[in-house]
Write a protein that holds these residues in place. Structure first.
Motif, PDB file in Angstrom:
ATOM      1  N   ALA A 152      -3.460 -16.727 -10.117  1.00  0.00           N
ATOM      2  CA  ALA A 152      -2.387 -17.609 -10.593  1.00  0.00           C
ATOM      3  C   ALA A 152      -2.964 -18.681 -11.798  1.00  0.00           C
ATOM      4  CB  ALA A 152      -1.274 -18.295  -9.806  1.00  0.00           C
ATOM      5  N   ALA A 153      -4.541 -18.745 -11.722  1.00  0.00           N
ATOM      6  CA  ALA A 153      -4.983 -20.050 -12.275  1.00  0.00           C
ATOM      7  C   ALA A 153      -4.953 -19.738 -14.188  1.00  0.00           C
ATOM      8  CB  ALA A 153      -6.690 -19.857 -12.167  1.00  0.00           C
ATOM      9  N   ASP A 154      -4.751 -18.544 -14.470  1.00  0.00           N
ATOM     10  CA  ASP A 154      -4.738 -18.071 -15.915  1.00  0.00           C
ATOM     11  C   ASP A 154      -3.220 -18.254 -16.279  1.00  0.00           C
ATOM     12  OD1 ASP A 154      -3.623 -15.983 -14.754  1.00  0.00           O
ATOM     13  OD2 ASP A 154      -4.884 -14.532 -15.675  1.00  0.00           O
ATOM     14  N   GLY A 155      -2.163 -18.624 -15.540  1.00  0.00           N
ATOM     15  CA  GLY A 155      -0.855 -18.787 -15.852  1.00  0.00           C
ATOM     16  C   GLY A 155      -0.112 -17.555 -15.923  1.00  0.00           C
ATOM     17  N   SER A 156      -0.520 -16.506 -15.049  1.00  0.00           N
ATOM     18  CA  SER A 156      -0.014 -15.362 -14.788  1.00  0.00           C
ATOM     19  C   SER A 156       1.250 -15.501 -13.823  1.00  0.00           C
ATOM     20  CB  SER A 156      -0.815 -14.518 -13.907  1.00  0.00           C
ATOM     21  OG  SER A 156      -1.993 -13.922 -14.564  1.00  0.00           O
ATOM     22  N   THR A 157       2.216 -14.772 -14.185  1.00  0.00           N
ATOM     23  CA  THR A 157       3.584 -14.723 -13.569  1.00  0.00           C
ATOM     24  C   THR A 157       3.674 -14.308 -12.071  1.00  0.00           C
ATOM     25  OG1 THR A 157       3.996 -12.522 -14.005  1.00  0.00           O
ATOM     26  CG2 THR A 157       5.090 -14.072 -15.593  1.00  0.00           C
ATOM     27  N   VAL A 158       4.547 -14.674 -11.240  1.00  0.00           N
ATOM     28  CA  VAL A 158       4.510 -14.364  -9.857  1.00  0.00           C
ATOM     29  C   VAL A 158       4.358 -12.782  -9.571  1.00  0.00           C
ATOM     30  CG1 VAL A 158       5.622 -14.175  -7.676  1.00  0.00           C
ATOM     31  CG2 VAL A 158       5.506 -16.425  -8.971  1.00  0.00           C
ATOM     32  N   ALA A 159       5.115 -12.117 -10.687  1.00  0.00           N
ATOM     33  CA  ALA A 159       5.063 -10.578 -10.665  1.00  0.00           C
ATOM     34  C   ALA A 159       3.576 -10.062 -10.827  1.00  0.00           C
ATOM     35  CB  ALA A 159       6.061  -9.992 -11.506  1.00  0.00           C
ATOM     36  N   ALA A 160       2.986 -10.932 -11.695  1.00  0.00           N
ATOM     37  CA  ALA A 160       1.809 -10.426 -12.178  1.00  0.00           C
ATOM     38  C   ALA A 160       0.581 -10.404 -11.061  1.00  0.00           C
ATOM     39  CB  ALA A 160       1.125 -10.938 -13.385  1.00  0.00           C
ATOM     40  N   VAL A 161       0.764 -11.557 -10.778  1.00  0.00           N
ATOM     41  CA  VAL A 161      -0.230 -12.101  -9.377  1.00  0.00           C
ATOM     42  C   VAL A 161       0.224 -10.856  -8.422  1.00  0.00           C
ATOM     43  CG1 VAL A 161      -0.693 -13.878  -7.636  1.00  0.00           C
ATOM     44  CG2 VAL A 161      -0.288 -14.359 -10.023  1.00  0.00           C
ATOM     45  N   ALA A 162       1.422 -10.578  -7.895  1.00  0.00           N
ATOM     46  CA  ALA A 162       1.795  -9.772  -6.656  1.00  0.00           C
ATOM     47  C   ALA A 162       1.266  -8.325  -7.162  1.00  0.00           C
ATOM     48  CB  ALA A 162       3.273  -9.575  -6.558  1.00  0.00           C
ATOM     49  N   ALA A 163       1.140  -8.040  -8.210  1.00  0.00           N
ATOM     50  CA  ALA A 163       0.670  -6.714  -8.734  1.00  0.00           C
ATOM     51  C   ALA A 163      -0.888  -6.651  -8.493  1.00  0.00           C
ATOM     52  CB  ALA A 163       1.025  -6.329 -10.138  1.00  0.00           C
ATOM     53  N   ARG A 164      -1.710  -7.757  -9.112  1.00  0.00           N
ATOM     54  CA  ARG A 164      -2.983  -7.648  -9.059  1.00  0.00           C
ATOM     55  C   ARG A 164      -3.455  -7.753  -7.561  1.00  0.00           C
ATOM     56  NH1 ARG A 164      -4.850 -12.801 -12.260  1.00  0.00           N
ATOM     57  NH2 ARG A 164      -3.256 -11.633 -13.613  1.00  0.00           N
ATOM     58  N   LEU A 165      -2.689  -8.388  -6.751  1.00  0.00           N
ATOM     59  CA  LEU A 165      -3.364  -8.657  -5.118  1.00  0.00           C
ATOM     60  C   LEU A 165      -2.571  -7.724  -4.455  1.00  0.00           C
ATOM     61  CD1 LEU A 165      -3.347 -12.577  -5.062  1.00  0.00           C
ATOM     62  CD2 LEU A 165      -5.337 -10.893  -5.420  1.00  0.00           C
ATOM     63  N   HIS A 166      -1.706  -6.871  -4.832  1.00  0.00           N
ATOM     64  CA  HIS A 166      -1.208  -5.816  -3.999  1.00  0.00           C
ATOM     65  C   HIS A 166      -0.446  -6.374  -2.768  1.00  0.00           C
ATOM     66  CE1 HIS A 166      -3.466  -2.778  -6.268  1.00  0.00           C
ATOM     67  NE2 HIS A 166      -4.721  -3.622  -5.708  1.00  0.00           N
ATOM     68  N   LEU A 167       0.574  -7.395  -3.376  1.00  0.00           N
ATOM     69  CA  LEU A 167       1.385  -8.262  -2.386  1.00  0.00           C
ATOM     70  C   LEU A 167       2.703  -8.171  -2.910  1.00  0.00           C
ATOM     71  CD1 LEU A 167      -0.900 -11.563  -2.066  1.00  0.00           C
ATOM     72  CD2 LEU A 167      -0.758  -9.584  -0.335  1.00  0.00           C
ATOM     73  N   SER A 168       3.822  -8.469  -2.144  1.00  0.00           N
ATOM     74  CA  SER A 168       5.294  -8.726  -2.419  1.00  0.00           C
ATOM     75  C   SER A 168       5.474 -10.012  -3.286  1.00  0.00           C
ATOM     76  CB  SER A 168       6.066  -8.501  -1.499  1.00  0.00           C
ATOM     77  OG  SER A 168       6.078  -9.881  -0.826  1.00  0.00           O
ATOM     78  N   GLU A 169       6.251 -10.044  -4.087  1.00  0.00           N
ATOM     79  CA  GLU A 169       6.557 -11.408  -4.852  1.00  0.00           C
ATOM     80  C   GLU A 169       7.002 -12.282  -3.838  1.00  0.00           C
ATOM     81  OE1 GLU A 169       8.788 -11.057  -8.335  1.00  0.00           O
ATOM     82  OE2 GLU A 169       8.263  -8.878  -8.873  1.00  0.00           O
ATOM     83  N   GLY A 170       7.678 -12.311  -2.913  1.00  0.00           N
ATOM     84  CA  GLY A 170       7.949 -13.152  -2.113  1.00  0.00           C
ATOM     85  C   GLY A 170       6.786 -13.587  -1.274  1.00  0.00           C
ATOM     86  N   THR A 171       5.761 -12.926  -0.809  1.00  0.00           N
ATOM     87  CA  THR A 171       4.622 -13.233  -0.134  1.00  0.00           C
ATOM     88  C   THR A 171       3.733 -14.154  -0.945  1.00  0.00           C
ATOM     89  OG1 THR A 171       4.392 -11.319   1.068  1.00  0.00           O
ATOM     90  CG2 THR A 171       2.426 -12.553   0.760  1.00  0.00           C
ATOM     91  N   VAL A 172       3.670 -13.812  -2.399  1.00  0.00           N
ATOM     92  CA  VAL A 172       2.836 -14.649  -3.347  1.00  0.00           C
ATOM     93  C   VAL A 172       3.717 -16.002  -3.420  1.00  0.00           C
ATOM     94  CG1 VAL A 172       2.173 -15.127  -6.011  1.00  0.00           C
ATOM     95  CG2 VAL A 172       2.062 -12.707  -4.709  1.00  0.00           C
ATOM     96  N   ARG A 173       5.054 -16.210  -3.639  1.00  0.00           N
ATOM     97  CA  ARG A 173       5.821 -17.494  -3.765  1.00  0.00           C
ATOM     98  C   ARG A 173       5.501 -18.306  -2.432  1.00  0.00           C
ATOM     99  NH1 ARG A 173       9.809 -14.081  -5.586  1.00  0.00           N
ATOM    100  NH2 ARG A 173      10.343 -14.205  -7.882  1.00  0.00           N
ATOM    101  N   ASN A 174       5.527 -17.639  -1.069  1.00  0.00           N
ATOM    102  CA  ASN A 174       5.203 -18.478  -0.078  1.00  0.00           C
ATOM    103  C   ASN A 174       3.808 -18.820  -0.213  1.00  0.00           C
ATOM    104  OD1 ASN A 174       7.901 -17.831   0.866  1.00  0.00           O
ATOM    105  ND2 ASN A 174       6.935 -15.974   2.263  1.00  0.00           N
ATOM    106  N   HIS A 175       2.686 -18.032  -0.491  1.00  0.00           N
ATOM    107  CA  HIS A 175       1.523 -18.573  -0.495  1.00  0.00           C
ATOM    108  C   HIS A 175       1.269 -19.795  -1.349  1.00  0.00           C
ATOM    109  CE1 HIS A 175      -0.193 -16.001   2.524  1.00  0.00           C
ATOM    110  NE2 HIS A 175      -0.113 -14.724   1.591  1.00  0.00           N
ATOM    111  N   LEU A 176       1.848 -19.500  -2.631  1.00  0.00           N
ATOM    112  CA  LEU A 176       2.003 -20.560  -3.807  1.00  0.00           C
ATOM    113  C   LEU A 176       2.415 -22.107  -3.300  1.00  0.00           C
ATOM    114  CD1 LEU A 176       2.576 -18.707  -7.056  1.00  0.00           C
ATOM    115  CD2 LEU A 176       0.408 -19.873  -6.377  1.00  0.00           C
ATOM    116  N   SER A 177       3.612 -21.893  -2.545  1.00  0.00           N
ATOM    117  CA  SER A 177       4.360 -23.143  -2.123  1.00  0.00           C
ATOM    118  C   SER A 177       3.373 -23.687  -0.892  1.00  0.00           C
ATOM    119  CB  SER A 177       5.685 -22.482  -1.355  1.00  0.00           C
ATOM    120  OG  SER A 177       6.332 -23.456  -0.753  1.00  0.00           O
ATOM    121  N   ALA A 178       2.813 -22.957   0.011  1.00  0.00           N
ATOM    122  CA  ALA A 178       1.677 -23.462   0.864  1.00  0.00           C
ATOM    123  C   ALA A 178       0.658 -24.359   0.247  1.00  0.00           C
ATOM    124  CB  ALA A 178       1.472 -22.408   1.874  1.00  0.00           C
TER     125      ALA A 178
END
Length: 201
Positions: A152-178
């Protein structure tokens, strides 16, 4: 003769280090590379005793290269040499199997001494950084939280981060929140900045 590999993406710094070490009668620089990806191939070609690795390089940073080098050539000892004297980097370097951690603004004789001591089987760590590392503790981020922050360091959207890491958007949001909570940040951009400053990325 202590054979040394130098890895730094700045040619001037590499050249200066090579010239400095070349003045020593018992040290020979056998390889110089400018990226993390070149470290292992150059080491396998030249068989260095000690590798001096910069932290921030293209093609994989020096900390990743340290781990790869320890696996590929266990006899080669690693000294991480960096402008960024951050406690988190020290912890990551030690986990990667580095035997030394020296900041670039250290006196030249300290670097030469570090090469000799590490070659002799000792550990060498900048004393100020060691004290800071003990007081700041280890990174509270999990590996996955770190991966998400890096992505997420380059300002990518949650959807882009999720696609790059093969995770769901909800999982990415949870990790970012933590990660935001653990860094005491207000935003994910601030979390990235604070984690980077502490050497946790």
């Amino acid at each position: 003769m202590i054979k040394v590999l130098l890895a730094d993406d700045q040619a001037l710094v590499r050249g200066a280090l090579a010239a400095l070490l070349g003045l020593e009668p018992d040290i020979e620089v056998v390889a110089q590379v400018g990226s993390g990806a070149e470290v292992v191939p150059a080491a396998l070609r030249t068989g260095p005793d000690v590798a001096l690795l910069d932290v921030q390089m293209p093609g994989g940073d020096g900390l990743d290269a340290a781990g790869a080098l320890r696996s590929a050539l266990p006899t080669c000892r690693v000294v991480v040499l960096t402008t960024f004297g951050r406690p988190g980097y020290l912890a990551r370097a030690m986990r990667a199997g580095a035997s030394g951690f020296v900041v670039k603004d250290a006196p030249p004789e300290q670097l030469v001494d570090a090469v000799r001591r590490v070659h002799a089987g000792l550990r060498v760590v900048d004393p100020t950084l060691a004290a800071e590392s003990l007081s700041s503790g280890t990174s509270p981020l999990t590996d996955r939280e770190r991966d998400v922050l890096v992505a997420a360091a380059d300002g990518s959207t949650v959807a882009a981060v999720a696609a790059r890491l093969h995770l769901s958007e909800g999982t990415v949001r949870n990790h970012l929140s933590a990660a935001i909570g653990k860094t005491s940040a207000r935003t994910r951009a601030e979390a990235v900045r604070l984690a980077d400053e502490r050497g946790w990325l």
